[in-house]
Enzyme design. Structure first.
Site, PDB file in Angstrom:
ATOM      1  N   SER A  80      -4.127   0.039  14.537  1.00  0.00           N
ATOM      2  CA  SER A  80      -4.935   1.150  15.158  1.00  0.00           C
ATOM      3  C   SER A  80      -5.191   1.219  16.316  1.00  0.00           C
ATOM      4  CB  SER A  80      -5.905   1.269  13.919  1.00  0.00           C
ATOM      5  OG  SER A  80      -7.018   1.905  14.728  1.00  0.00           O
ATOM      6  N   TYR A 121     -13.521  -2.882  10.958  1.00  0.00           N
ATOM      7  CA  TYR A 121     -12.325  -2.499  10.957  1.00  0.00           C
ATOM      8  C   TYR A 121     -11.513  -2.639  11.947  1.00  0.00           C
ATOM      9  CZ  TYR A 121      -8.577   0.977  10.265  1.00  0.00           C
ATOM     10  OH  TYR A 121      -7.480   1.782  10.209  1.00  0.00           O
ATOM     11  N   GLY A 179       1.885   4.386   3.660  1.00  0.00           N
ATOM     12  CA  GLY A 179       2.823   3.501   2.887  1.00  0.00           C
ATOM     13  C   GLY A 179       3.874   3.996   2.273  1.00  0.00           C
ATOM     14  N   GLY A 208       0.792  -1.183  -0.062  1.00  0.00           N
ATOM     15  CA  GLY A 208       0.075   0.023   0.036  1.00  0.00           C
ATOM     16  C   GLY A 208       0.948   1.158   0.033  1.00  0.00           C
ATOM     17  N   ALA A 209       1.830   1.221  -0.961  1.00  0.00           N
ATOM     18  CA  ALA A 209       2.894   2.384  -0.805  1.00  0.00           C
ATOM     19  C   ALA A 209       2.419   3.641  -2.013  1.00  0.00           C
ATOM     20  CB  ALA A 209       4.111   2.092  -1.133  1.00  0.00           C
TER      21      ALA A 209
HETATM   22  N1  LIG Z   1      -5.057   7.231   8.585  1.00  0.00           N
HETATM   23  C1  LIG Z   1      -5.264   6.929   9.586  1.00  0.00           C
HETATM   24  O1  LIG Z   1      -5.845   7.608  10.686  1.00  0.00           O
HETATM   25  C2  LIG Z   1      -5.028   5.624  10.293  1.00  0.00           C
HETATM   26  C3  LIG Z   1      -5.116   5.136  11.563  1.00  0.00           C
HETATM   27  C4  LIG Z   1      -4.708   4.079  11.990  1.00  0.00           C
HETATM   28  C5  LIG Z   1      -4.330   3.021  11.071  1.00  0.00           C
HETATM   29  N2  LIG Z   1      -4.373   3.614   9.726  1.00  0.00           N
HETATM   30  C6  LIG Z   1      -3.852   2.332   8.893  1.00  0.00           C
HETATM   31  O2  LIG Z   1      -2.805   2.502   8.122  1.00  0.00           O
HETATM   32  C7  LIG Z   1      -2.777   1.995   7.163  1.00  0.00           C
HETATM   33  C8  LIG Z   1      -2.451   2.909   5.732  1.00  0.00           C
HETATM   34  O3  LIG Z   1      -3.596   3.745   5.511  1.00  0.00           O
HETATM   35  P1  LIG Z   1      -3.447   5.348   4.968  1.00  0.00           P
HETATM   36  O4  LIG Z   1      -4.171   6.062   6.175  1.00  0.00           O
HETATM   37  O5  LIG Z   1      -1.958   5.429   4.654  1.00  0.00           O
HETATM   38  O6  LIG Z   1      -4.419   5.206   3.983  1.00  0.00           O
HETATM   39  P2  LIG Z   1      -4.358   5.412   2.441  1.00  0.00           P
HETATM   40  O7  LIG Z   1      -3.723   6.594   2.053  1.00  0.00           O
HETATM   41  O8  LIG Z   1      -5.817   5.191   1.921  1.00  0.00           O
HETATM   42  O9  LIG Z   1      -3.170   4.107   2.017  1.00  0.00           O
HETATM   43  C9  LIG Z   1      -3.987   2.888   1.910  1.00  0.00           C
HETATM   44  C10 LIG Z   1      -3.120   1.922   1.021  1.00  0.00           C
HETATM   45  O10 LIG Z   1      -3.578   0.818   0.794  1.00  0.00           O
HETATM   46  C11 LIG Z   1      -3.765   0.268  -0.372  1.00  0.00           C
HETATM   47  N3  LIG Z   1      -5.018  -0.655  -0.469  1.00  0.00           N
HETATM   48  C12 LIG Z   1      -6.347  -0.624  -0.303  1.00  0.00           C
HETATM   49  N4  LIG Z   1      -6.790  -1.928  -0.365  1.00  0.00           N
HETATM   50  C13 LIG Z   1      -5.735  -2.511  -1.254  1.00  0.00           C
HETATM   51  C14 LIG Z   1      -5.846  -3.846  -1.673  1.00  0.00           C
HETATM   52  N5  LIG Z   1      -6.935  -4.581  -1.906  1.00  0.00           N
HETATM   53  N6  LIG Z   1      -4.580  -4.666  -2.100  1.00  0.00           N
HETATM   54  C15 LIG Z   1      -3.517  -3.854  -2.102  1.00  0.00           C
HETATM   55  N7  LIG Z   1      -3.558  -2.538  -1.614  1.00  0.00           N
HETATM   56  C16 LIG Z   1      -4.727  -1.887  -0.993  1.00  0.00           C
HETATM   57  C17 LIG Z   1      -4.231   1.528  -1.215  1.00  0.00           C
HETATM   58  O11 LIG Z   1      -3.870   1.249  -2.505  1.00  0.00           O
HETATM   59  P3  LIG Z   1      -4.795   2.203  -3.664  1.00  0.00           P
HETATM   60  O12 LIG Z   1      -3.805   3.148  -3.709  1.00  0.00           O
HETATM   61  O13 LIG Z   1      -4.778   1.117  -4.738  1.00  0.00           O
HETATM   62  O14 LIG Z   1      -6.162   2.437  -3.016  1.00  0.00           O
HETATM   63  C18 LIG Z   1      -3.243   2.446  -0.489  1.00  0.00           C
HETATM   64  O15 LIG Z   1      -1.763   2.580  -1.205  1.00  0.00           O
HETATM   65  C19 LIG Z   1      -3.926   1.191   6.956  1.00  0.00           C
HETATM   66  O16 LIG Z   1      -3.699  -0.235   7.363  1.00  0.00           O
HETATM   67  C20 LIG Z   1      -4.901   1.900   7.744  1.00  0.00           C
HETATM   68  O17 LIG Z   1      -5.953   0.770   8.306  1.00  0.00           O
HETATM   69  C21 LIG Z   1      -4.722   4.504   9.396  1.00  0.00           C
END
Ligand SMILES: NC(=O)c1ccc[n+]([C@@H]2O[C@H](COP(=O)([O-])OP(=O)(O)OC[C@H]3O[C@@H](n4cnc5c(N)ncnc54)[C@H](OP(=O)(O)O)[C@@H]3O)[C@@H](O)[C@H]2O)c1
Length: 438
Positions: free
Chosen positions: A186, A209, A48, A42-43
């Site tokens: 999380s 989630y 990522g 997910g980079a």
């Molecule tokens: N944002 C927050 O406040 C927060 C808090 C706690 C934990 N987290 C965790 O942090 C992690 C990263 O999230 P983020 O906030 O950086 O969100 P983000 O910017 O939406 O990044 C999510 C990444 O996961 C990829 N992804 C989604 N579905 C996928 C699939 N089926 N196969 C492969 N890759 C997939 C996305 O790819 P695409 O570009 O193709 O969609 C994107 O690269 C997640 O695990 C999230 O639960 C986030």
């Protein structure tokens, strides 16, 4: 919606050795990853992308594991330019990886392994939220699949290159782990429970989630238990509240007023990724025993403070016993680490969290009282957690990093230590990956 109580027969205990420890960020961020291969899922955006950039800066060969390969190529080009890496080979896009598809996970792992015989660092970051109810061909809820089963199966399918890196680390001698697996979890894992693995995977309401983020921690625990003694470190991370595209899937959060609030109060991904980067680097920065060393120092359980508290009469014996216990912890390769930062590492968040809700079908008045007590605790803690999420980054920014910026190793939720459920999760992931035992 309440989740059922964890199986009473299951072993649910928080190891007494889990204490709050500060991460020595200067030592950890000086870790040199030259010659090491890292895979970040997910980079293409958010945490990522920020993590991949930070690892490239530390000299790792970084492979981006993404479902949108064209977007990943653009990100790879941008990271190369930002970090000035000397060779294009150091930031590369892996085969297409769609964590929603078992076939994609398996074929990714096959191709990755033929290209990279050793994987020193796996960052299971990809994740999603706010999905419409849908199931995979094998009947798994897509959120449980993308956030838990896909990454867990990927980890198991990459067992050969992970253990090869760990073995190489052991052969070369020196302290610390040869390989490291990090799960991005999380704060929500603190009010979830996974009492039944089939229900968690197949019942949409149970596989929420929050439950997937708890399953990430339990799986991290299982990696440490199974592979820790073989030189693989394992941790899970709460990155705090981060303004990323994660929130775009939800109409409420993507409405203009909420976007304005989140973009002001939530951390940008580069800031939010700090704890993830610390967890990624920590095992490679240690100069002491594999479990501790210079990268981490005790915070609340500070040995000197404890020594002062001990009376003169017992001082020597107690301090020695304490040191011995702490050293034993540091030797414990099988210890999972849970990292959090800023207000998310506060004892309010970790010690007062409500844990999973009591059973819906609990008996009579006692059951109703237990549920009511849980709801009150959840309401109070939830309000505090919401306040933390709105204050954490603003406090850090306004104080110039003097407040709410330390990364700490903190206890994860008590349920995350459920050995029976964790072992079942391990087996489910193995089935998808096509591997057994481990
Ligand atoms: N944002 C927050 O406040 C927060 C808090 C706690 C934990 N987290 C965790 O942090 C992690 C990263 O999230 P983020 O906030 O950086 O969100 P983000 O910017 O939406 O990044 C999510 C990444 O996961 C990829 N992804 C989604 N579905 C996928 C699939 N089926 N196969 C492969 N890759 C997939 C996305 O790819 P695409 O570009 O193709 O969609 C994107 O690269 C997640 O695990 C999230 O639960 C986030």
């Amino acid at each position: 919606m309440t989740n059922p109580r964890p199986n009473a027969a299951a072993e649910t205990r928080r190891p007494s050795s889990v204490r709050v420890r500060a991460v020595d960020e200067r030592v950890v961020s000086s870790a040199d990853l030259t010659g090491k291969t890292a895979l970040v899922t997910g980079a293409t955006s958010g945490l990522g992308r920020a993590t991949a950039t930070a690892l490239a800066r530390r000299g790792a060969r970084v492979v981006l594991g993404c479902r949108d390969v064209a977007a990943a190529e653009k990100v790879a080009t941008a990271i190369r330019a930002e970090t000035g890496v000397a060779s294009d080979d150091l930031v590369v896009v892996g085969p297409r990886l769609d964590l929603a598809s078992d076939d994609s996970v398996r074929s990714f792992a096959r191709e990755f392994t033929s290209e990279h015989p050793r994987l020193h660092l796996l960052v299971n970051n990809a994740g999603t939220n706010f999905l419409k109810r849908a199931f995979t061909k094998s009947g798994v809820g897509v959120i449980a699949q993308i956030n838990f089963l896909g990454p867990a199966a990927l980890t198991r399918a990459l067992e050969a290159p992970i253990l090869a890196a760990a073995a190489e680390g052991r052969e070369k001698g020196g302290a610390g782990a040869g390989a490291n697996v990090v799960h991005v979890s999380s704060v929500t894992h603190r009010y979830a429970s996974v009492a039944s693995v089939p229900k968690f995977l197949r019942d949409w309401d149970v596989g929420s989630y929050a439950a997937t983020k708890l399953a990430n921690v339990m799986f991290a625990y299982e990696i440490a238990r199974r592979w820790g003694k073989r030189g693989v470190a394992s941790s899970a991370v709460d990155p705090g509240a981060v303004y990323s595209s994660l929130w775009n899937n939800d109409a409420f959060f993507s409405a203009r007023p909420m976007k304005a609030i989140l973009s002001f109060a939530y951390a940008p991904p580069e800031d939010g990724a700090v704890a993830v980067v610390m967890a990624s680097l920590a095992p490679f920065a240690r100069t002491g025993a594999a479990g501790g060393g210079s990268g981490e120092k005790e915070a609340n359980g500070d040995r000197d403070r404890d020594r002062r508290r001990n009376g003169n009469r017992n001082r020597k014996t107690d301090a020695a016993a304490h040191d011995a216990a702490a050293d034993a912890d540091d030797d414990d390769d099988a210890r999972t680490r849970f990292y959090a930062r800023g207000l998310f590492a506060s004892s309010f968040i970790s010690a007062l969290a409500p844990g999973g809700s009591p059973a819906e079908d609990g008996p009579g008045v006692a059951g109703a009282l237990a549920r009511a007590a849980w709801s009150v605790k959840f309401g109070l803690w939830g309000a505090g957690a919401l306040a933390c999420s709105l204050l954490d980054y603003p406090l850090r920014r306004l104080s110039g990093g003097r407040v709410a910026s330390a990364t700490r190793e903190v206890p994860s939720s008590a349920m995350s230590y459920d050995a029976a459920i964790a072992s079942e999760l391990w087996d489910e992931a193995g089935k998808v990956a096509g591997v057994r035992g481990g």
